[in-house]
Every structure is written in structure tokens, then in C-alpha cells.
Design an enzyme around this catalytic site. Sequence first.
Site, PDB file in Angstrom:
ATOM      1  N   LYS A 191       0.841  -1.191   0.000  1.00  0.00           N
ATOM      2  CA  LYS A 191       0.000   0.000   0.000  1.00  0.00           C
ATOM      3  C   LYS A 191       0.881   1.248   0.000  1.00  0.00           C
ATOM      4  O   LYS A 191       1.606   1.494   0.955  1.00  0.00           O
ATOM      5  CB  LYS A 191      -0.891   0.037   1.245  1.00  0.00           C
ATOM      6  CG  LYS A 191      -1.706   1.329   1.300  1.00  0.00           C
ATOM      7  CD  LYS A 191      -2.255   1.578   2.681  1.00  0.00           C
ATOM      8  CE  LYS A 191      -2.295   3.031   3.095  1.00  0.00           C
ATOM      9  NZ  LYS A 191      -2.238   4.082   2.133  1.00  0.00           N
ATOM     10  N   GLU A 266      10.048   0.884  10.605  1.00  0.00           N
ATOM     11  CA  GLU A 266      11.040   1.942  10.407  1.00  0.00           C
ATOM     12  C   GLU A 266      10.309   3.247  10.651  1.00  0.00           C
ATOM     13  O   GLU A 266       9.459   3.640   9.857  1.00  0.00           O
ATOM     14  CB  GLU A 266      11.604   1.827   8.980  1.00  0.00           C
ATOM     15  CG  GLU A 266      12.938   2.497   8.828  1.00  0.00           C
ATOM     16  CD  GLU A 266      12.795   3.910   8.374  1.00  0.00           C
ATOM     17  OE1 GLU A 266      12.732   4.790   9.267  1.00  0.00           O
ATOM     18  OE2 GLU A 266      12.737   4.142   7.163  1.00  0.00           O
ATOM     19  N   CYS A 300      13.041  10.735   7.478  1.00  0.00           N
ATOM     20  CA  CYS A 300      12.975  10.182   8.833  1.00  0.00           C
ATOM     21  C   CYS A 300      14.296  10.346   9.569  1.00  0.00           C
ATOM     22  O   CYS A 300      14.319  10.531  10.769  1.00  0.00           O
ATOM     23  CB  CYS A 300      12.553   8.720   8.783  1.00  0.00           C
ATOM     24  SG  CYS A 300      13.485   7.769   7.591  1.00  0.00           S
ATOM     25  N   GLU A 397       9.436  15.252  16.352  1.00  0.00           N
ATOM     26  CA  GLU A 397       9.818  15.203  14.928  1.00  0.00           C
ATOM     27  C   GLU A 397       8.941  16.200  14.161  1.00  0.00           C
ATOM     28  O   GLU A 397       7.712  16.060  14.121  1.00  0.00           O
ATOM     29  CB  GLU A 397       9.591  13.785  14.393  1.00  0.00           C
ATOM     30  CG  GLU A 397      10.011  13.631  12.951  1.00  0.00           C
ATOM     31  CD  GLU A 397       9.818  12.203  12.430  1.00  0.00           C
ATOM     32  OE1 GLU A 397       8.777  11.594  12.718  1.00  0.00           O
ATOM     33  OE2 GLU A 397      10.719  11.725  11.721  1.00  0.00           O
TER      34      GLU A 397
END
Length: 815
Positions: A191, A266, A300, A397
Site C-alpha cells: 500500500k 522503520e 525520517c 519530529e
Amino acid sequence: MSVVEIFETMEYGPAPEAAAPGLAWIKEHEPFGLFINNQWAKPANGQYIESINPATGKQLAKVAAANSADVDVAVVAARSAFETWGKTPGHVRARYMYAIARHIQKHSRLLAVLESLDNGKPIRETRDIDIPLVARHFYYYAGWAQLMESQLPGYQPVGVIGQIIPWNFPLLMLAWKIAPALAMGNTVVLKPARYTSLTALKFAEIIQEIGLPPGVVNILTGEASQVGEALVRHPGINKIAFTGSTDVGRSIRRVTAGSGKKLSLELGGKSPFIVFDDADLDSVVEGVVDAIWFNQGQVCCASSRLLVQENIANRLVEKLRVRMEHLRIGDPLDKAVDIGAIVSPGQLKEIQRLVNQGVEEGAVMWQPSWACPTEGYFFPPTLFTNVSPAATIAQVEIFGPVLVSMTFRTPAEAVELANNTRYGLAASVWSDNINLALDVAPKLKAGSVWINCTNLFDASSGFGGYRESGFGREGGKEGLYEYIRPKWETVELPLETLHIAGDWSSSNGSGSIQDEDAESAFQELAFGSITALPAIDRTPKMFIGGKQVRPDSGYSRDIYDPQGQVIGLVGEGNRKDIRNAVEAAHAASGWATGTTHNRAQILYYIAENLSIREDEFARRIVQQTGRPYANAVAEVQVSISRLFSYAAWADKFEGVIHRPPIRGAVLAMLEAIGVMAIACPGEYPLLGFISLVAPAIAMGNTLVVVPSQQSPLSATDCYQVLETSDLPNGVVNIVTGDRDTLSQVLADHDDVDAMWYFGPAEGCKRVELASAGNMKRTWVNYGHSRNWLDPVQGEGEEFLRESTQVKNIWIPYGE
Ligand code: NDP
């Protein structure tokens, strides 16, 4: 106006990449369907979602919105395909993956344009980083498919993998997930993120193009709540591989707990970028640009926390501001743009919210004087100083082009500050003192540490996090373990209801050696009526320095078939030919310093060109040896497989890191030996030649090869294959003639660094005796023969070890 003034005031001209090919491709395919069983299917509920161009805010395409019913169909397709794909030989899987890599390269520009349109990232990045890395991943993992049987003998594929990927590197994340999964024999249902499906759909088209068996890769576009969650919960899925936010990762962990599904996550990061006072500040500034303004900071592992030694902080901040003032933001398709658009209005709003919070909490914000485009979703590069380590912007983040800077005094303080985060994905250390950098690196709690560099990725090196950045690794050999399980392990899944019988193996090209129809067609070709015509005379010359040259002696020798009939003539090589060949091999020494990836690609290319001429090579073997045609075809096919093996090994036979009882490390690096001489065995004229040449060149050596004395024509037929495969001139030089005479010259030669000899015992002795002159390394067979068809005897690490030497580099560290 002076030249200096012109340089200082000159503006970039526009350098637009045309959007037209990407837009035309979209128009041609709309409305996009779901990709199941290599076919396009309408979504079960007939719903579609919009894909927006973030640089304009306008609709780019409509893509299908799958729901759980579509997930059921895709999982059934993947399960059914797994029955066969999971048992398909590694070499066959490698060939499919190689074809995917090649097709990605063929469509690279369209993929780059689509990615920039859909995600908003600059074309410079999609063209030069994302897409080349995607191709690299498929090449690299094609290699592991080839090597799985020999290198991971106790393992089997996991089964059907559900893969969920984010929007920040849409096609690259797809490659990180699909390549290792397929290599290890799994099938997938993937996906893409809802904002960025287009390159995944183009990838689906490539899957069709190369004829991957149906159901091996299925791609379902749509929304998290419909597709993502259904995949995670589906009982027919054996493993979930997820990249995205820590919150979603945490919820997936909870849902899959106890289900027996394997899981790799991850997740996010808040990576430190540590600058010591002896670092080269100009390099640091460029490093920061790559660390936080690459991909608009939506990375990331972006180094979003700048930690600077206090005594240089003001100087570095000043330099950074000057550089930020010169960054160019705008149309992602402009090749002179540094910063593109933020992926979505929601993401833009979130960045703005966190930046406002930073200001409210007392940090000092700085942005360049220029304004962002008003159309589309843009956010300027932003630098915060005076940030407290506990501030929200120092902990959360932001996933945007926002850098927060803090200071430290000592290395210990730097490490403490760097590790003051719940994440642990990556870190970057800048210092001109290698002792200091290597002392700090192991103390950082992060999966990747870059020294004097940042944001470097490659298929060969694992990537993944510590702590809340997730677990499991992607990339490298370690990444494979996510997609395999021990052979003894059986997984009980309630799958009876999903089980669908079906076999597409006959159409997938995997069994051509056994294919009787094809074989009789070959027989017809080999021995049919065309033999009535006289053949065009072909007298192979020597192959030296990439050229076909006449033998110095001016003599030729007859080559006979097993009935004693002359079937050809080859040049009679002498001392002068050998001298020229050794010189040519030395002149090609750049081969050793090129990239291993390049060597791998050339070996694949040789295999590809050999396979185009499979029939011709098989007939040549029959002619020289009198063996049956099918047996000769097998020799050619094993030779092709062997070339694939060494293409695979080229970037995987690596050194190790020793840990002696010192504070430090020893890098045991493998190097090419140099110029090698190879005397080939008499039997298996093609396979004997390829089995020795391929490992030696894979490891970076350059060669002088004496082919089989009685059957040299298979090797001399390779000239054209080598010439058309981009092998640099002089890497392989071939001298035909009397094997023992030529071997003696080579063994005596002081500029030959190693010699392999596969022939009678007395020849072995002579080579070993003569090698004492310059103490060259030798590898001989003492007259014993090998079964070259058997991969255990005819290929593998023994050959690679004989092609390399180890250099140990000692690196003590610590201040
Ligand atoms: P998400 O984690 O929400 O999305 C990542 C992928 O997971 C998408 O394909 C998404 O689908 C899917 N997904 C979301 N929720 C679920 C679920 N419950 N079950 C299964 N699949 C799910 O990231 P966002 O795109 O929402 O971004 C939010 C934040 O996440 C960013 O601001 C950033 O901080 C972080 N992030 C981190 C990334 C990384 O590389 N580590 C990458 C992207 C984001 P859909 O697209 O349909 O929502």
C-alpha cells in the site's frame, strides 16, 4: 560592471524539466485501477481519491480507493502466487529482478518527473538520488536472489508480506520493501501512501512489462483506514513491513502482537548533527543543507538537531544564515531549485504549528528574507537558536525544513545531548580529528552514524533504528533476515479458505532447460538444412587490450572435433603476445578502483549478451566436444547463472571488522590481487572459462587468460560478447595456443601477480616452481578435475578468496 560584480549578482536562469510526459502518462491511465494478479481492477466500492500536485495545490490524478474486500482479493492472489514463487529457483528470481532494474533505468526520467509532480520534491533529487537508488536496490537484491540457496541454505521465505510505505520517498521506499521480499521468494501486497501513489502505479506497469508472474506483486492504493488497517489485520499475511510515524508503528505493534506475524518498523527520528570546533565549517554548512533541507526536511533520518561546540556556534550560525539566504525554493521541476513543496496542506499546517510553538516557548527563529511561492504548499528553511533541550521543537519530529540548534562544551556533553531523545535512527559527527569522531560514533544510540557526511544510503548497508525509531533493518545482508525464516519452522495460518490452486510456472520461463519443444526447435536449428551451406570462415585472433589482434608468430593451430575433423583455426600465441596482454592488463588497473556496483552491472550485461546467443554457443560446444545438444545448452545456461552469481557477489563479498583487545577497530578490507593469469581446464570449454574469469573480474582483477587448448572456440566466441558488454579494454585479455608453453611464460612473468592453472599435475608443478621468481600467488588443481556443472565445486567463496587479498587497517580511537 566588473566580472566579480557579475558573479556576485548573477541570477540563475530557469531550467525547467518538462512536465508533459508525466502528465500525458497520467491522462492515458486515468482512472487508475488496483494492481492485482498483474491486472488492473476497479475498486470494490467504486471509490477514488485525489492525488494533488503539492507545488500547485491542483488535482493531478484520481487513484482507486481500495477497501477490505480488495485486500482479500489481493491477499488471495499473493498467496496463490507464493505457492510457485516461493519455490522458483533463485537464479530465475534474479533474472526477473534484473529485468525490473533494467526497466527502471529505461523509464528513469518519467519516474523522476512523476515523483516530483506527485510529491513536490526537486527533480534534482528524484533524478539523481531516488530513481538511481531504486534501480540499485533491484540490482543488489537480484544478487541475493541468486545467492540465497548457497548463502542462506537453512532458510525459506516468510510468505505473503503486507508492506505499508510513506510519502516522503515513494518509489524508493517501495524498492526498499519489494526488492528484498522478492529476492527471498516472498510475494507482496503493498500500500503506497495516499498522497503519493503514482510512481507505484508506474512500477506496476513495469511489473507487467517484464512479465513477472501474476500475483507476486500486488499494489493497492487507498486510505490507511481502509487498506492499511485491513492489511495489518489480515490472517493471510505472514509479515508486515511498515515505514511511517511512530504512533502508527506503535498501533501496528499492538494489533499484530501474538498473531505470529513477523514485523519490521522503520519509524521517526530526531537525529543529531554534532559539530566539533575543529570541523571544516564550510563542509559543515553544505552538510547541514543536505541534512535538513534535502527533501524539505521530510526525511525520517534528517539531522534536525544541530549540536555545536560552544566556541564556534556563533560563527557557524552566521555562515548558515548566509547559505540559507542563497537557497532557492520553488517549482520542483526547475533543475536549479534546492527546496520544493511540502507534500500536503495538513503537513504544512503541522510544521507551522510546531514552529509557532517553538517561538512561544522562547526559542529564536530565523528565516531568509525572500518569500516562498504563494501557490502550492511551501515552507521556508528555518533555523532556531536559543533552544532548550527540553523544548517541544527539540524533542518532537517536525518533518519539515526546520533546524533547531543547541550548544555543548565537551565531547561527553555532546553525546549526552545527542542521546537525549526517544528516537535513535541516525546521527552525523563532524570533526577533523578522526580519533574523536570514532570515539564518539559508537557512543551514539542510533542505527546509522555518518562521519563528516550525512544522509548517505545504499542497498548494501542496513538502515533502521534504535528505541522509538523502530526495529528491523532494511538494506544489506541484515535486511534479508526480515524476509526469511528457518526451514524447520512451519507457520500455521488459517488459510484453507484462501487457498487457490493454480500454476503459472509453465508460462514464466523458469524451466527452459527442461522445455522439450524448445529443445527440439533448437535441434532443428542446430542440425537442420542450413548445414548444407558452406560456413563463412572465421579465424579468431587474440583478444588484447579490447582489440582483436593477429598472433605475433603469424602461425595458426588447427582445432579438431572429437572425430578428428578440423573445425577451425586459432592463433598460436607466443611470448610477445603474452607480454602485450600483460601490459594491456596493467593499463586497465582502474577496473579495481571503480565501484563494485559497476562491476556487477557489467557482469550482468555479459550474461545478458551471452543469453541472446545461447543457441550459437551451445552449437559451438556440440561441435567441439560432440556432447548432446541439450547437455551443451545446459553448459551455456549454467555459465549464465554463474555470471549472475558473480555479479551478485561483486558488491557482497566484503571484509569484516575485527575487535582486537584495543580501544578501536580493525577494518579487514578485501582488495583485488592485480594482474592475474588464468590457464583454463580442457573440459567444459565455455563453463570452465566463465567459472574462472567471472570471479576474478568481479573482485577487480585484470586478466590474461589461456582458454582450453583443445576447445578454445567457445572462449574466442566470447570476444564479441565482451566487446558489447561495456567491459573496459584490457580487463580480460585472451591468448590462444599451447597451454603449457604459454603458462610457463606467464608463471615466469614478473608483472603477473597471481596465476591459476587447471591442467595436468606436471603443469601445476611447473607453474608453482616458476612462480618463485616474483613469489606470485598460485592456485592450481594438482591434476584433479572438478565437476564444473556443480555449483558446490564450480563456484563460490573459494574462487572469491583466491581472487582477493586482505588488508587490515588498524584504527585505534579515543581522546
Ligand atoms: P503515517 O505513519 O500516518 O503514514 C505512513 C503510512 O502508513 C501511509 O501509507 C499511511 O496511509 C499508513 N497508515 C496510517 N495509519 C495506518 C494504520 N493505522 N494502519 C496501517 N497503515 C496506516 O504518516 P503520515 O503520512 O500521516 O505522516 C505523519 C508523520 O509521520 C509525519 O509528520 C512524520 O513525522 C512521520 N513520518 C515518518 C516517516 C518516516 O520515514 N519515518 C515517513 C512519513 C511520515 P495513508 O497515506 O493512507 O494515510
